[in-house]
Scaffold this active site. Structure first.
Site, PDB file in Angstrom:
ATOM      1  N   THR A  48       1.986   5.726  -8.088  1.00 48.00           N
ATOM      2  CA  THR A  48       3.032   4.852  -8.618  1.00 48.00           C
ATOM      3  C   THR A  48       2.764   4.482 -10.073  1.00 48.00           C
ATOM      4  O   THR A  48       1.609   4.466 -10.514  1.00 48.00           O
ATOM      5  CB  THR A  48       3.095   3.564  -7.764  1.00 48.00           C
ATOM      6  OG1 THR A  48       3.952   2.627  -8.385  1.00 48.00           O
ATOM      7  CG2 THR A  48       1.726   2.920  -7.607  1.00 48.00           C
ATOM      8  N   ASP A  49       3.829   4.085 -10.771  1.00 45.61           N
ATOM      9  CA  ASP A  49       3.660   3.581 -12.144  1.00 45.61           C
ATOM     10  C   ASP A  49       3.000   2.198 -12.156  1.00 45.61           C
ATOM     11  O   ASP A  49       2.525   1.741 -13.197  1.00 45.61           O
ATOM     12  CB  ASP A  49       5.007   3.519 -12.877  1.00 45.61           C
ATOM     13  CG  ASP A  49       6.051   2.629 -12.215  1.00 45.61           C
ATOM     14  OD1 ASP A  49       5.770   2.054 -11.150  1.00 45.61           O
ATOM     15  OD2 ASP A  49       7.165   2.507 -12.777  1.00 45.61           O
ATOM     16  N   GLU A  50       2.959   1.540 -10.988  1.00 43.95           N
ATOM     17  CA  GLU A  50       2.424   0.165 -10.966  1.00 43.95           C
ATOM     18  C   GLU A  50       0.931   0.117 -11.282  1.00 43.95           C
ATOM     19  O   GLU A  50       0.398  -0.947 -11.595  1.00 43.95           O
ATOM     20  CB  GLU A  50       2.699  -0.494  -9.612  1.00 43.95           C
ATOM     21  CG  GLU A  50       4.172  -0.588  -9.310  1.00 43.95           C
ATOM     22  CD  GLU A  50       4.535  -1.662  -8.288  1.00 43.95           C
ATOM     23  OE1 GLU A  50       3.682  -2.494  -7.948  1.00 43.95           O
ATOM     24  OE2 GLU A  50       5.689  -1.655  -7.842  1.00 43.95           O
ATOM     25  N   TYR A 101      -1.254  -4.297  -3.803  1.00 42.00           N
ATOM     26  CA  TYR A 101      -0.680  -2.945  -3.621  1.00 42.00           C
ATOM     27  C   TYR A 101      -1.088  -2.028  -4.766  1.00 42.00           C
ATOM     28  O   TYR A 101      -1.638  -0.934  -4.558  1.00 42.00           O
ATOM     29  CB  TYR A 101       0.856  -3.015  -3.519  1.00 42.00           C
ATOM     30  CG  TYR A 101       1.538  -1.678  -3.723  1.00 42.00           C
ATOM     31  CD1 TYR A 101       1.410  -0.670  -2.776  1.00 42.00           C
ATOM     32  CD2 TYR A 101       2.279  -1.404  -4.884  1.00 42.00           C
ATOM     33  CE1 TYR A 101       2.015   0.578  -2.961  1.00 42.00           C
ATOM     34  CE2 TYR A 101       2.886  -0.170  -5.076  1.00 42.00           C
ATOM     35  CZ  TYR A 101       2.753   0.824  -4.119  1.00 42.00           C
ATOM     36  OH  TYR A 101       3.341   2.052  -4.308  1.00 42.00           O
ATOM     37  N   LYS A 128      -3.459   1.374  -4.861  1.00 37.14           N
ATOM     38  CA  LYS A 128      -3.022   2.693  -5.312  1.00 37.14           C
ATOM     39  C   LYS A 128      -3.903   3.169  -6.474  1.00 37.14           C
ATOM     40  O   LYS A 128      -4.255   4.346  -6.554  1.00 37.14           O
ATOM     41  CB  LYS A 128      -1.547   2.663  -5.745  1.00 37.14           C
ATOM     42  CG  LYS A 128      -0.551   2.417  -4.624  1.00 37.14           C
ATOM     43  CD  LYS A 128      -0.494   3.520  -3.581  1.00 37.14           C
ATOM     44  CE  LYS A 128       0.095   4.804  -4.092  1.00 37.14           C
ATOM     45  NZ  LYS A 128       0.302   5.795  -2.967  1.00 37.14           N
TER      46      LYS A 128
HETATM   47  P1  NAD Z   1       7.473   3.876   2.915  1.00 36.29           P
HETATM   48  O1  NAD Z   1       6.832   2.542   3.165  1.00 36.29           O
HETATM   49  O2  NAD Z   1       8.940   4.029   3.075  1.00 36.29           O
HETATM   50  O3  NAD Z   1       6.794   4.974   3.864  1.00 36.29           O
HETATM   51  C1  NAD Z   1       5.411   5.032   4.075  1.00 36.29           C
HETATM   52  C2  NAD Z   1       5.157   5.925   5.285  1.00 36.29           C
HETATM   53  O4  NAD Z   1       3.735   5.987   5.498  1.00 36.29           O
HETATM   54  C3  NAD Z   1       5.777   5.388   6.588  1.00 36.29           C
HETATM   55  O5  NAD Z   1       6.448   6.428   7.258  1.00 36.29           O
HETATM   56  C4  NAD Z   1       4.569   4.919   7.390  1.00 36.29           C
HETATM   57  O6  NAD Z   1       4.759   5.024   8.801  1.00 36.29           O
HETATM   58  C5  NAD Z   1       3.483   5.857   6.884  1.00 36.29           C
HETATM   59  N1  NAD Z   1       2.137   5.311   7.068  1.00 36.29           N
HETATM   60  C6  NAD Z   1       1.689   4.081   6.742  1.00 36.29           C
HETATM   61  N2  NAD Z   1       0.403   3.941   7.090  1.00 36.29           N
HETATM   62  C7  NAD Z   1       0.014   5.130   7.631  1.00 36.29           C
HETATM   63  C8  NAD Z   1      -1.209   5.621   8.154  1.00 36.29           C
HETATM   64  N3  NAD Z   1      -2.311   4.859   8.205  1.00 36.29           N
HETATM   65  N4  NAD Z   1      -1.263   6.896   8.623  1.00 36.29           N
HETATM   66  C9  NAD Z   1      -0.140   7.691   8.583  1.00 36.29           C
HETATM   67  N5  NAD Z   1       1.040   7.259   8.111  1.00 36.29           N
HETATM   68  C10 NAD Z   1       1.130   6.008   7.632  1.00 36.29           C
HETATM   69  O7  NAD Z   1       6.985   4.292   1.467  1.00 36.29           O
HETATM   70  P2  NAD Z   1       7.785   5.040   0.302  1.00 36.29           P
HETATM   71  O8  NAD Z   1       8.536   4.048  -0.487  1.00 36.29           O
HETATM   72  O9  NAD Z   1       8.474   6.219   0.855  1.00 36.29           O
HETATM   73  O10 NAD Z   1       6.549   5.523  -0.602  1.00 36.29           O
HETATM   74  C11 NAD Z   1       5.880   6.748  -0.312  1.00 36.29           C
HETATM   75  C12 NAD Z   1       4.758   6.956  -1.304  1.00 36.29           C
HETATM   76  O11 NAD Z   1       5.286   6.984  -2.618  1.00 36.29           O
HETATM   77  C13 NAD Z   1       3.711   5.842  -1.306  1.00 36.29           C
HETATM   78  O12 NAD Z   1       2.448   6.414  -1.490  1.00 36.29           O
HETATM   79  C14 NAD Z   1       4.102   4.968  -2.492  1.00 36.29           C
HETATM   80  O13 NAD Z   1       2.974   4.324  -3.018  1.00 36.29           O
HETATM   81  C15 NAD Z   1       4.648   6.005  -3.439  1.00 36.29           C
HETATM   82  N6  NAD Z   1       5.673   5.538  -4.390  1.00 36.29           N
HETATM   83  C16 NAD Z   1       6.771   4.841  -3.939  1.00 36.29           C
HETATM   84  C17 NAD Z   1       7.755   4.464  -4.861  1.00 36.29           C
HETATM   85  C18 NAD Z   1       9.007   3.729  -4.429  1.00 36.29           C
HETATM   86  O14 NAD Z   1       9.792   3.323  -5.266  1.00 36.29           O
HETATM   87  N7  NAD Z   1       9.255   3.523  -3.148  1.00 36.29           N
HETATM   88  C19 NAD Z   1       7.615   4.780  -6.208  1.00 36.29           C
HETATM   89  C20 NAD Z   1       6.470   5.482  -6.630  1.00 36.29           C
HETATM   90  C21 NAD Z   1       5.517   5.861  -5.706  1.00 36.29           C
HETATM   91  O1  DAU Z   2       7.402   1.082  -9.459  1.00 37.32           O
HETATM   92  C1  DAU Z   2       7.185   1.818  -8.288  1.00 37.32           C
HETATM   93  C2  DAU Z   2       7.111   0.877  -7.117  1.00 37.32           C
HETATM   94  O2  DAU Z   2       8.438   0.400  -6.878  1.00 37.32           O
HETATM   95  C3  DAU Z   2       6.535   1.517  -5.864  1.00 37.32           C
HETATM   96  O3  DAU Z   2       5.219   1.899  -6.102  1.00 37.32           O
HETATM   97  C4  DAU Z   2       6.598   0.539  -4.679  1.00 37.32           C
HETATM   98  O4  DAU Z   2       6.155   1.188  -3.498  1.00 37.32           O
HETATM   99  C5  DAU Z   2       8.031   0.095  -4.508  1.00 37.32           C
HETATM  100  O5  DAU Z   2       8.102  -0.864  -3.470  1.00 37.32           O
HETATM  101  C6  DAU Z   2       8.584  -0.485  -5.800  1.00 37.32           C
HETATM  102  O6  DAU Z   2       7.934  -1.743  -6.119  1.00 37.32           O
HETATM  103  P1  DAU Z   2       8.749  -3.023  -6.629  1.00 37.32           P
HETATM  104  O7  DAU Z   2       7.961  -4.231  -6.304  1.00 37.32           O
HETATM  105  O8  DAU Z   2       9.190  -2.833  -8.033  1.00 37.32           O
HETATM  106  O9  DAU Z   2      10.058  -2.889  -5.674  1.00 37.32           O
HETATM  107  P2  DAU Z   2      10.922  -3.987  -4.911  1.00 37.32           P
HETATM  108  O10 DAU Z   2      12.162  -3.310  -4.414  1.00 37.32           O
HETATM  109  O11 DAU Z   2      10.111  -4.767  -3.936  1.00 37.32           O
HETATM  110  O12 DAU Z   2      11.339  -4.984  -6.090  1.00 37.32           O
HETATM  111  C7  DAU Z   2      12.079  -4.517  -7.216  1.00 37.32           C
HETATM  112  C8  DAU Z   2      12.234  -5.705  -8.161  1.00 37.32           C
HETATM  113  O13 DAU Z   2      13.116  -6.684  -7.546  1.00 37.32           O
HETATM  114  C9  DAU Z   2      10.942  -6.460  -8.423  1.00 37.32           C
HETATM  115  O14 DAU Z   2      10.949  -6.936  -9.754  1.00 37.32           O
HETATM  116  C10 DAU Z   2      10.977  -7.641  -7.458  1.00 37.32           C
HETATM  117  C11 DAU Z   2      12.456  -7.932  -7.354  1.00 37.32           C
HETATM  118  N1  DAU Z   2      12.928  -8.444  -6.054  1.00 37.32           N
HETATM  119  C12 DAU Z   2      12.581  -7.767  -4.928  1.00 37.32           C
HETATM  120  C13 DAU Z   2      12.993  -8.207  -3.691  1.00 37.32           C
HETATM  121  C14 DAU Z   2      12.574  -7.466  -2.429  1.00 37.32           C
HETATM  122  C15 DAU Z   2      13.740  -9.573  -6.001  1.00 37.32           C
HETATM  123  O15 DAU Z   2      14.091 -10.167  -7.032  1.00 37.32           O
HETATM  124  N2  DAU Z   2      14.155  -9.999  -4.770  1.00 37.32           N
HETATM  125  C16 DAU Z   2      13.811  -9.365  -3.603  1.00 37.32           C
HETATM  126  O16 DAU Z   2      14.215  -9.832  -2.503  1.00 37.32           O
END
Ligand code: NAD
Ligand code: DAU
Length: 356
Positions: A135-137, A161, A165
């Protein structure tokens, strides 16, 4: 025709993982795709209904932290590529339970690395690959005017988190530098699209607008995220997995920065239009709430390296991608209802037994 490959995708029943699995199963009929997922609250096999019977796909329910299970999958399926997405992914949950994030994201990744190292020991160079999806985080937060993150930006995570990562990224590089494990890493910005669990901002707001519930905005809604359609992310992963340079990291982003409050107002407009409500009538649902602890102000990605080396750039524009996403959630009300009610978790508990 591509060479036959045997690829383990972890976390394939989650949001991004399910799009990556679907893309690989459909595009590479000659590959074998094994999806390893524990099916936590975030994993849902309904995300993959349309490919679950394909002959080149199989699902294994299990924990990435179970080294015996991972070893047996690598051996029995002769795995030569791993795309690792399984993780705990929600920042707010990490604030409540940081140990879970360390177990899954750090120790789980380390377990996969170790099993891959053992299994691939002595394999010819260039025929194995461990792709770590990050992730970019990990780079921390930008001020309003700072330059976007590039691959050499110093790691500076703030939440449990992002710290977990970042630690997993360091282990991936350590296995490359110390043991010669063939790895690539990608660090992506915020994704949106179908099948995202409604704890994240965009699906949460779509669901709440539809059901006339408050739209919780943390702080003043001034935080900025760089939004990318999940299919663009899956395409970038495909490119880097196949053509990225060994040992390298690639940033992936949408070049699409938005303040949270503006995203929510756009969603209000789109959902109101789709539901035939008076324009903006759902704005009254916007509710400012206590800010997230340690809330990062701004993320922005410089994805020039990926563009220059591999020719990737995002294909979805934000407004049309978001409209399609809104339409998908409206057309898949049952998916949302099941996810929001936890019905699918009870179903898996019956099917596979044990606690979820
Ligand atoms: P998600 O939470 O939707 O899915 C995560 C999956 O991992 C789920 O299916 C869960 O059952 C599985 N999982 C959790 N713990 C496990 C374990 N111990 N063994 C096997 N499976 C397990 O997550 P996502 O948003 O699809 O993110 C996927 C990946 O991409 C993550 O590594 C996250 O850090 C990264 N990522 C997410 C975002 C985003 O915006 N969502 C952005 C950048 C990177
Ligand atoms: O940047 C990549 C990341 O983006 C991934 O690595 C994470 O897995 C993914 O969850 C996401 O993280 P964020 O914390 O940015 O996503 P989230 O949707 O939780 O929140 C987006 C923005 O909105 C953040 O600034 C927090 C804010 N927010 C979020 C929720 C859930 C609110 O203001 N209200 C809310 O209820």
């Amino acid at each position: 025709m591509n060479a036959k490959r045997h690829i383990l995708i972890t976390g394939g029943a989650g949001f991004i993982g399910s799009h990556v699995v679907r893309r690989f199963v459909r595009k590479y009929a000659e590959y074998e795709i094994v999806n390893l997922d524990l099916l936590t609250y975030a994993g849902n096999l309904a995300n993959l209904r349309d490919v679950e019977h394909e002959p080149n796909y199989c699902f294994v329910r299990g924990d990435i932290g179970d080294i015996e299970l991972v070893r047996s999958i690598l051996r029995e399926h002769r795995i030569d590529g791993i795309i690792h997405l399984a993780a705990e992914s929600h920042v707010d949950r990490s604030i409540r339970d940081p140990f879970l994030f360390a177990r899954t994201n750090v120790l789980g990744t380390l377990t996969l690395l170790q099993a891959a190292r053992e299994s691939w020991d002595g394999a010819p160079a260039g025929e194995r690959r461990f792709h770590h999806v990050s992730t970019d985080e990990v780079y921390g937060a930008l001020t309003k005017d700072e330059e976007a993150f590039c691959e050499t930006t110093r790691y500076n995570p703030h939440s449990p988190y992002s710290a977990s990562k970042a630690a997993s990224d360091h282990f991936v590089r350590a296995y490359h530098d110390t043991y010669g494990l063939p790895v690539v890493l990608t660090n992506c910005s915020n994704n949106y699209g179908p099948f995202q669990f409604p704890e994240k901002l965009i699906p949460l707001c779509i669901h709440n607008i539809c059901t006339n519930k408050p739209l919780p905005i943390y702080g003043r809604g001034e935080n900025v995220r760089d939004w990318l359609h999940v299919e663009d992310h899956a395409e970038a992963i495909d490119e880097v997995f196949h053509r990225g340079r060994d040992g390298e990291s690639y940033n992936i982003g949408g070049i699409n920065e938005w303040k949270n409050i503006d995203v929510v107002k756009l969603l209000v407009r789109l959902v109101d239009e789709e539901l035939g409500r008076a324009p903006g009538s759902s704005e009254k649902l916007i509710t400012y709430v206590t800010d997230r602890a340690g809330h990062d102000l701004r993320y922005a990605i410089n994805a020039e390296k990926l563009h220059n080396e591999l020719g990737w750039s995002p294909k979805h524009s934000f407004e049309s991608g978001l409209r399609d996403t809104v339409r998908w959630y409206l057309a898949n009300e049952q998916w949302m209802t099941d996810v929001a009610s936890g019905a699918y978790e009870r179903y898996y508990a019956e099917m596979y037994g044990g606690e979820i």
